[in-house]
Every structure is written in structure tokens, then in C-alpha cells.
Design an enzyme around this catalytic site. Structure first.
Site, PDB file in Angstrom:
ATOM      1  N   VAL A  11      48.325  36.660  41.763  1.00 55.57           N
ATOM      2  CA  VAL A  11      48.515  36.525  43.209  1.00 55.57           C
ATOM      3  C   VAL A  11      49.973  36.707  43.609  1.00 55.57           C
ATOM      4  O   VAL A  11      50.286  37.462  44.532  1.00 55.57           O
ATOM      5  CB  VAL A  11      47.989  35.150  43.692  1.00 55.57           C
ATOM      6  CG1 VAL A  11      48.459  34.832  45.091  1.00 55.57           C
ATOM      7  CG2 VAL A  11      46.470  35.153  43.641  1.00 55.57           C
ATOM      8  N   LYS A  35      57.725  37.072  30.854  1.00 59.39           N
ATOM      9  CA  LYS A  35      57.105  37.780  31.977  1.00 59.39           C
ATOM     10  C   LYS A  35      58.185  38.427  32.853  1.00 59.39           C
ATOM     11  O   LYS A  35      58.087  39.596  33.234  1.00 59.39           O
ATOM     12  CB  LYS A  35      56.279  36.765  32.797  1.00 59.39           C
ATOM     13  CG  LYS A  35      55.291  37.378  33.726  1.00 59.39           C
ATOM     14  CD  LYS A  35      54.389  36.331  34.371  1.00 59.39           C
ATOM     15  CE  LYS A  35      53.086  36.138  33.643  1.00 59.39           C
ATOM     16  NZ  LYS A  35      52.108  35.310  34.347  1.00 59.39           N
ATOM     17  N   ARG A 154      40.884  40.072  45.803  1.00 56.27           N
ATOM     18  CA  ARG A 154      40.049  40.117  44.604  1.00 56.27           C
ATOM     19  C   ARG A 154      40.791  40.887  43.524  1.00 56.27           C
ATOM     20  O   ARG A 154      41.353  41.956  43.803  1.00 56.27           O
ATOM     21  CB  ARG A 154      38.750  40.887  44.877  1.00 56.27           C
ATOM     22  CG  ARG A 154      37.802  40.249  45.838  1.00 56.27           C
ATOM     23  CD  ARG A 154      36.808  41.275  46.346  1.00 56.27           C
ATOM     24  NE  ARG A 154      37.486  42.401  46.975  1.00 56.27           N
ATOM     25  CZ  ARG A 154      36.910  43.558  47.301  1.00 56.27           C
ATOM     26  NH1 ARG A 154      35.658  43.767  47.028  1.00 56.27           N
ATOM     27  NH2 ARG A 154      37.613  44.530  47.878  1.00 56.27           N
ATOM     28  N   PHE A 252      27.702  40.790  47.432  1.00 52.81           N
ATOM     29  CA  PHE A 252      27.487  39.608  46.583  1.00 52.81           C
ATOM     30  C   PHE A 252      26.007  39.313  46.362  1.00 52.81           C
ATOM     31  O   PHE A 252      25.596  38.176  46.230  1.00 52.81           O
ATOM     32  CB  PHE A 252      28.235  38.377  47.134  1.00 52.81           C
ATOM     33  CG  PHE A 252      29.687  38.412  46.775  1.00 52.81           C
ATOM     34  CD1 PHE A 252      30.543  39.270  47.421  1.00 52.81           C
ATOM     35  CD2 PHE A 252      30.184  37.635  45.745  1.00 52.81           C
ATOM     36  CE1 PHE A 252      31.871  39.358  47.060  1.00 52.81           C
ATOM     37  CE2 PHE A 252      31.513  37.711  45.366  1.00 52.81           C
ATOM     38  CZ  PHE A 252      32.361  38.578  46.032  1.00 52.81           C
ATOM     39  N   ALA A 255      22.429  40.885  41.111  1.00 57.89           N
ATOM     40  CA  ALA A 255      22.022  39.949  40.051  1.00 57.89           C
ATOM     41  C   ALA A 255      22.748  40.308  38.765  1.00 57.89           C
ATOM     42  O   ALA A 255      23.022  41.475  38.497  1.00 57.89           O
ATOM     43  CB  ALA A 255      20.511  40.035  39.851  1.00 57.89           C
ATOM     44  N   CYS A 263      38.602  32.115  39.591  1.00 60.45           N
ATOM     45  CA  CYS A 263      38.496  31.375  40.857  1.00 60.45           C
ATOM     46  C   CYS A 263      37.177  30.640  41.055  1.00 60.45           C
ATOM     47  O   CYS A 263      37.178  29.411  41.208  1.00 60.45           O
ATOM     48  CB  CYS A 263      38.743  32.322  42.026  1.00 60.45           C
ATOM     49  SG  CYS A 263      40.440  32.894  42.081  1.00 60.45           S
ATOM     50  N   LYS A 266      36.337  27.352  38.869  1.00 60.41           N
ATOM     51  CA  LYS A 266      37.221  26.195  39.080  1.00 60.41           C
ATOM     52  C   LYS A 266      37.206  25.743  40.543  1.00 60.41           C
ATOM     53  O   LYS A 266      37.314  24.553  40.819  1.00 60.41           O
ATOM     54  CB  LYS A 266      38.649  26.518  38.600  1.00 60.41           C
ATOM     55  CG  LYS A 266      39.487  27.325  39.552  1.00 60.41           C
ATOM     56  CD  LYS A 266      40.936  27.379  39.123  1.00 60.41           C
ATOM     57  CE  LYS A 266      41.751  28.318  39.990  1.00 60.41           C
ATOM     58  NZ  LYS A 266      41.940  27.869  41.380  1.00 60.41           N
ATOM     59  N   LYS A 324      34.992  40.911  35.340  1.00 59.35           N
ATOM     60  CA  LYS A 324      34.535  42.014  36.184  1.00 59.35           C
ATOM     61  C   LYS A 324      35.373  43.244  35.843  1.00 59.35           C
ATOM     62  O   LYS A 324      36.380  43.112  35.125  1.00 59.35           O
ATOM     63  CB  LYS A 324      34.632  41.656  37.656  1.00 59.35           C
ATOM     64  CG  LYS A 324      36.035  41.449  38.167  1.00 59.35           C
ATOM     65  CD  LYS A 324      35.963  41.307  39.658  1.00 59.35           C
ATOM     66  CE  LYS A 324      37.277  40.998  40.289  1.00 59.35           C
ATOM     67  NZ  LYS A 324      37.197  40.885  41.721  1.00 59.35           N
ATOM     68  N   ARG A 331      39.524  34.949  32.106  1.00 56.65           N
ATOM     69  CA  ARG A 331      39.271  33.537  32.398  1.00 56.65           C
ATOM     70  C   ARG A 331      37.809  33.321  32.810  1.00 56.65           C
ATOM     71  O   ARG A 331      37.322  33.981  33.722  1.00 56.65           O
ATOM     72  CB  ARG A 331      40.233  33.049  33.493  1.00 56.65           C
ATOM     73  CG  ARG A 331      41.673  32.939  32.985  1.00 56.65           C
ATOM     74  CD  ARG A 331      42.648  32.490  34.063  1.00 56.65           C
ATOM     75  NE  ARG A 331      43.055  33.582  34.935  1.00 56.65           N
ATOM     76  CZ  ARG A 331      44.004  33.480  35.863  1.00 56.65           C
ATOM     77  NH1 ARG A 331      44.635  32.333  36.039  1.00 56.65           N
ATOM     78  NH2 ARG A 331      44.326  34.509  36.607  1.00 56.65           N
TER      79      ARG A 331
HETATM   80  P1  NAD Z   1      48.420  33.048  37.192  1.00 62.09           P
HETATM   81  O1  NAD Z   1      48.166  32.036  36.150  1.00 62.09           O
HETATM   82  O2  NAD Z   1      48.136  34.489  36.938  1.00 62.09           O
HETATM   83  O3  NAD Z   1      49.946  32.962  37.674  1.00 62.09           O
HETATM   84  C1  NAD Z   1      50.624  31.760  37.928  1.00 62.09           C
HETATM   85  C2  NAD Z   1      52.090  31.965  37.510  1.00 62.09           C
HETATM   86  O4  NAD Z   1      52.870  30.880  37.978  1.00 62.09           O
HETATM   87  C3  NAD Z   1      52.316  32.017  35.992  1.00 62.09           C
HETATM   88  O5  NAD Z   1      52.935  33.243  35.664  1.00 62.09           O
HETATM   89  C4  NAD Z   1      53.214  30.818  35.696  1.00 62.09           C
HETATM   90  O6  NAD Z   1      54.148  31.068  34.655  1.00 62.09           O
HETATM   91  C5  NAD Z   1      53.918  30.633  37.027  1.00 62.09           C
HETATM   92  N1  NAD Z   1      54.470  29.292  37.281  1.00 62.09           N
HETATM   93  C6  NAD Z   1      53.893  28.086  37.103  1.00 62.09           C
HETATM   94  N2  NAD Z   1      54.727  27.096  37.495  1.00 62.09           N
HETATM   95  C7  NAD Z   1      55.843  27.694  37.965  1.00 62.09           C
HETATM   96  C8  NAD Z   1      57.078  27.222  38.533  1.00 62.09           C
HETATM   97  N3  NAD Z   1      57.311  25.915  38.730  1.00 62.09           N
HETATM   98  N4  NAD Z   1      58.004  28.129  38.886  1.00 62.09           N
HETATM   99  C9  NAD Z   1      57.801  29.442  38.704  1.00 62.09           C
HETATM  100  N5  NAD Z   1      56.658  29.953  38.181  1.00 62.09           N
HETATM  101  C10 NAD Z   1      55.695  29.093  37.824  1.00 62.09           C
HETATM  102  O7  NAD Z   1      47.588  32.548  38.470  1.00 62.09           O
HETATM  103  P2  NAD Z   1      46.928  33.428  39.644  1.00 62.09           P
HETATM  104  O8  NAD Z   1      45.645  34.017  39.184  1.00 62.09           O
HETATM  105  O9  NAD Z   1      47.968  34.313  40.241  1.00 62.09           O
HETATM  106  O10 NAD Z   1      46.570  32.280  40.690  1.00 62.09           O
HETATM  107  C11 NAD Z   1      47.562  31.591  41.430  1.00 62.09           C
HETATM  108  C12 NAD Z   1      46.885  30.798  42.535  1.00 62.09           C
HETATM  109  O11 NAD Z   1      46.234  31.680  43.460  1.00 62.09           O
HETATM  110  C13 NAD Z   1      45.788  29.846  42.040  1.00 62.09           C
HETATM  111  O12 NAD Z   1      45.794  28.692  42.833  1.00 62.09           O
HETATM  112  C14 NAD Z   1      44.512  30.633  42.274  1.00 62.09           C
HETATM  113  O13 NAD Z   1      43.395  29.806  42.446  1.00 62.09           O
HETATM  114  C15 NAD Z   1      44.852  31.371  43.557  1.00 62.09           C
HETATM  115  N6  NAD Z   1      44.107  32.609  43.760  1.00 62.09           N
HETATM  116  C16 NAD Z   1      43.894  33.472  42.718  1.00 62.09           C
HETATM  117  C17 NAD Z   1      43.211  34.672  42.938  1.00 62.09           C
HETATM  118  C18 NAD Z   1      42.962  35.633  41.802  1.00 62.09           C
HETATM  119  O14 NAD Z   1      42.171  36.550  41.979  1.00 62.09           O
HETATM  120  N7  NAD Z   1      43.595  35.484  40.645  1.00 62.09           N
HETATM  121  C19 NAD Z   1      42.754  34.992  44.225  1.00 62.09           C
HETATM  122  C20 NAD Z   1      43.008  34.102  45.273  1.00 62.09           C
HETATM  123  C21 NAD Z   1      43.684  32.916  45.030  1.00 62.09           C
END
Ligand code: NAD
Length: 437
Positions: A11, A35, A154, A252, A255, A263, A266, A324, A331
Site C-alpha cells: 500500500v 527494502k 487491490r 465477486f 466460485a 486483507c 484478517k 490471486k 499471505r
Molecule cells: P506490508 O506488510 O506489505 O507493508 C508494511 C510495511 O511497513 C513493511 O515494509 C514494514 O517494514 C513497514 N513498517 C512497519 N513499521 C514501520 C515503521 N514504524 N516505520 C516505517 N516502516 C514501518 O503491508 P501492506 O500490504 O502494504 O498493508 C499495509 C496496510 O494497508 C494494512 O493495514 C493493510 O490491511 C492495508 N491494506 C492493504 C491492502 C493490500 O492489498 N495489501 C489493501 C488495502 C489496505
């Protein structure tokens, strides 16, 4: 506008790159030095179509930078986005907010002048209040506002979702923060992106309600698929038949092996916990989570049945591991439960995925990873299609049949037609495509 993005995962990186592409100056921060070093070298740590080009372009044009330390980025920022992970807390399923609160403390320590702190991470209702409390406690007297701006992109289509969203939800009662947020998203306004301003708690609930609704839709059609198998109906046609009703909508309603990903599992769990704590349990969502949990292992039983009742000593070829297509994200992927269940009853598993194998290797033991789809099916007693990557949609089926030891195909995404497959001599099993008695 100057934007700091705390967390550069799926994100944070996509949002940061897209904001930079709108013309804002963005610093993406991450705690993980490997990273950030990779990003600075122009290497993208995740697979997301188009992201590599977008990041490279905006780095080249000087609008996108990366750092492990947030001080400089936060000091100059109009808005600081928190986009860190909120995984399920081990043991009880509540969202683990420790990363969000840690980020809030780090931001508080260095913020300077009026700062809009935005939670983009998916967080339970009330988290914005707690972030505000942490900021106030760490920096009494500081000038800031805390906004909820949940993300709906997404994986696999993240850039177009971010740039052409159905809606942007902004939860705040602070008029100045509202102006800053409107300015940040202004480039999208031209495309008539609907900006929805709400209270902060409402915005937090919208994100969970949206995901829970989509998870419910998937689970609903999966149960209808089971019914179709028993009564000789075709779930694909049922889905079309109901999806053409505008009140229901066609999306959505595919089947399959049950929802997975970073997402839905959790977020449904977190909503269930929040609702229980509030004394208003969301029983439909509780059922959705339970039904979906059982479905993944049920898919392994489907494979075992297709193999004549046992897979002990047999080799099963699995095509597709990610939850997907068009992502490398493993995950909560259904493949994890399906493969483990097959191994538990004595099967050997070979697998191939276009992008997911590096991550899969850290999560699955005892799997033989192959270089392509054909190497995967060679000598196997059955083929199981778990993820509908484009590369699997038009396999050379004659070649697949020659390579398989026995021509058994279990297609958990319904990408092939039962009549075609039967005509070609396969024993073919899809999802929810029952035969009339
Ligand atoms: P991710 O695990 O890919 O990325 C999170 C990043 O944050 C990691 O790289 C981690 O090292 C970094 N991080 C953690 N603590 C930190 C700090 N204090 N300072 C700097 N960096 C830090 O997670 P994601 O999939 O990008 O999801 C992030 C959020 O967005 C979640 O709450 C998730 O539910 C939400 N979200 C995800 C999606 C998706 O499709 N992945 C879609 C919508 C919302």
C-alpha cells in the site's frame, strides 16, 4: 504538496508512487533497510504490474525518494500517511496495532508545524482516537489533525485502482485537514473521483464493512456452488443469472477455493472481534469466516476424491500458489492449506507459480518447485489449478495430457469447460458445476 509515507509495502509504495505521479513530492519511509536499499537501486521488492516503471519515472523526475529515517520527511510534510501492516494479533484475532502506534510515536517525536497525520492502514474503529492521544501525549501543544483515509486498492491492479478509485473516503471533522486532503487528491478530482467526507470513526467502519461484504459475497457463491454440485446445476450460469441483476452486481461471484490474501481473512476477523467487544456481534460475518476456513481443506478432499479416494504415494501438480493472479503475495493463500492437507495424507506436491515461488518457499516445506507449468505436470497423478494466472488459461492441453501419468484435472477456478475437457479424455472436476442426473 509534500507527503511522507510511513511504511513502503504494497500500500505505501503504490500510494507513494501514485501521489508522486500526481505531482506531489513524496518520501517513502520503511524500517526495513534492505527494502529501502533495494528501492534506491531501483529494485521493487514486490511484484505489482506497472509499479517498477512508475517508481523509476518519479525517482528520475525527483519527486520520489526513499529513506529509513523519517525525521526529514515528516518535518517538511503537509501530510504524513501511516501505511504500516496491521496483521491479526496472534492468539485472539484482533488487529495488531503495535506498528501503527509505534509509527505514531515516531512521527510525534519529530513533527513540526501543522501536520495532518493520516491512517491509511486498515485499523479498527477508534484507532484514530488512540493515535491522536499518542501524538498529544508525546508532543503536548503540537499542532496536528488525525485523519482516517482507508485504502481500497487491490493487489494486481493496484495502480489503476489508486488512480481511478470508485471513491476516496476521508474521515475528519477538522476543516483545515479536509482542505489538505482535498488538495492531495485534487488531481483525481479532474477524473470526477468521488470524494466522500465522513467522521473519522465512520471512515474506519467503512473499510471493514466493505471488505466483510465482499468476503460475504464470495462465500455466498461458494456455498451455492456446493449446492449446484449436489443438484446438477452450473454455478457459473447461476452467478451470471443473479449478477445481471443490478441490485446484486456481477463482481465477486466467482466460485473457487475460498478467499485468502492479506486483507479479507484478517479484516473479517478483526471486525468480528470489534463487534463482539461492542456487544453487537456480526453473526453473518462470523459464519462467513468459519465457512471460508473450512473450505480450503475441503478443496483438498475434492482433489483426493478426484484421485480415486487416496493420494498416498501419488504426486499432485499444483499450478498457482499466490492468493490471486498478478501478485507475489502468499499471505493466507488457499494453496497453503490445500498443499498442507494433501501432504498430510501422503501426497508429494510439485508446484509452479509465475511470481509467488520465492515467498512460497519460505512458507511451504517439502514442495518440489518447477520452472514452468509443463515441468510441473510431468509425471504427476493429477493437476490442480489453484490460481487463475493468464499463463494457465490456454495450456497446451494435449501436451498436459501426455505429460500427466493419469489425466486428472481439478480446476478450482473454473477456467476450463467441463465438456471440452471430458472430450479430450480428462477426468475433470471444477467448482459448482454439477451434472444433471
Ligand atoms: P506490508 O506488510 O506489505 O507493508 C508494511 C510495511 O511497513 C513493511 O515494509 C514494514 O517494514 C513497514 N513498517 C512497519 N513499521 C514501520 C515503521 N514504524 N516505520 C516505517 N516502516 C514501518 O503491508 P501492506 O500490504 O502494504 O498493508 C499495509 C496496510 O494497508 C494494512 O493495514 C493493510 O490491511 C492495508 N491494506 C492493504 C491492502 C493490500 O492489498 N495489501 C489493501 C488495502 C489496505
Amino acid at each position: 504538496m509534500r507527503v511522507a509515507m510511513i511504511g513502503s509495502g504494497y500500500v505505501g509504495l503504490v500510494s507513494g508512487a501514485c501521489f508522486a505521479d500526481f505531482g506531489h513530492v513524496v518520501a517513502c519511509i520503511d524500517k526495513d533497510p534492505a527494502k529501502i536499499a533495494a528501492l534506491e537501486r531501483g529494485e521493487i521488492p514486490i511484484y505489482e504490474p506497472g509499479l517498477s516503471e512508475l517508481v523509476a519515472k518519479n525517482m528520475r523526475e525527483g519527486r520520489l525518494t526513499f529513506a529509513t529515517d523519517l525525521t526529514e520527511a515528516v518535518r517538511g510534510a503537509d501530510a504524513v500517511f501511516i501505511a504500516v501492516g496491521t496483521p491479526s494479533r496472534r492468539g485472539d484475532g484482533h488487529a495488531d496495532l503495535s506498528y501503527v502506534y509505534q509509527a505514531a510515536r515516531e512521527i510525534a517525536a519529530v513533527m513540526d508545524g501543522y501536520t495532518v497525520v493520516v491512517t491509511k492502514s486498515t485499523v479498527p474503529v477508534g484507532t484514530g482516537d488512540e493515535v491522536e492521544r499518542i501524538l498529544r501525549e508525546t508532543r503536548p501543544g503540537a499542532n496536528f489533525a488525525v485523519v482516517s483515509n482507508p485504502e481500497f486498492l487491490r493487489e494486481g491492479a493496484a495502480i489503476s485502482d489508486f488512480k481511478r478509485p470508485d471513491r476516496i473516503v476521508i474521515g475528519t471533522d477538522d476543516p483545515r485537514a479536509r482542505e489538505v486532503m482535498a488538495e492531495i487528491y485534487r488531481p483525481l478530482y479532474l477524473n470526477q473521483a468521488p470524494l466522500l467526507f465522513t467522521g473519522r470513526r465512520t471512515a474506519e467502519v467503512i473499510k471493514y464493512a466493505g471488505n466483510a461484504f465482499l468476503a460475504t459475497k464470495i462465500t455466498f457463491i461458494n456455498e451455492i456452488a456446493d449446492l449446484c454440485e449436489q443438484v446438477g446445476a452450473d454455478v457459473q450460469e447461476v452467478a451470471r443469472g443473479i449478477g445481471l441483476d443490478n441490485r446484486i452486481g456481477a463482481k465477486f461471484l466467482h466460485a473457487g477455493p475460498g478467499f485468502g490474501g492479506s486483507c479479507f481473512p484478517k479484516d473479517t476477523l478483526a471486525l468480528i472481534k470489534t463487534a463482539q467487544d461492542a456487544g453487537t456481534p456480526v453473526r453473518i460475518v462470523e459464519t462467513v469466516a468459519a465457512v471460508n476456513d473450512q473450505r480450503k481443506r475441503a478443496m483438498a478432499r475434492k482433489v483426493i476424491a478426484a484421485c480415486g479416494g487416496t493420494v498416498r504415494g501419488k504426486t499432485v501438480a499444483v499450478l498457482g500458489l499466490t492468493f490471486k493472479p498478478n501478485t507475489d503475495d502468499m499471505r493466507e493463500a488457499p494453496s497453503l492449506s490445500i498443499i498442507t492437507a494433501l501432504q498430510d495424507v501422503g501426497a508429494s506436491v510439485k508446484a509452479y507459480d509465475p511470481e509467488g515461488m520465492t515467498q512460497a518457499k519460505t512458507l511451504l516445506d517439502g514442495v518440489t518447485y518447477c520452472t514452468d507449468a509443463y515441468a510441473c505436470v510431468e509425471g504427476a497423478d493429477a493437476l490442480v489449478i489453484v490460481t487463475e494466472w493468464d499463463a494457465f488459461r490456454a495450456l497446451d492441453l494435449d501436451r498436459v495430457k501426455r505429460l500427466l501419468k493419469t489425466p486428472v484435472v481439478v480446476d478450482l477456478r473454473n477456467i476450463y469447460r467441463p465438456e471440452d475437457m471430458t472430450k479430450r479424455g480428462f477426468t475433470y472436476v471444477g467448482v459448482g458445476r454439477g451434472r444433471a442426473p
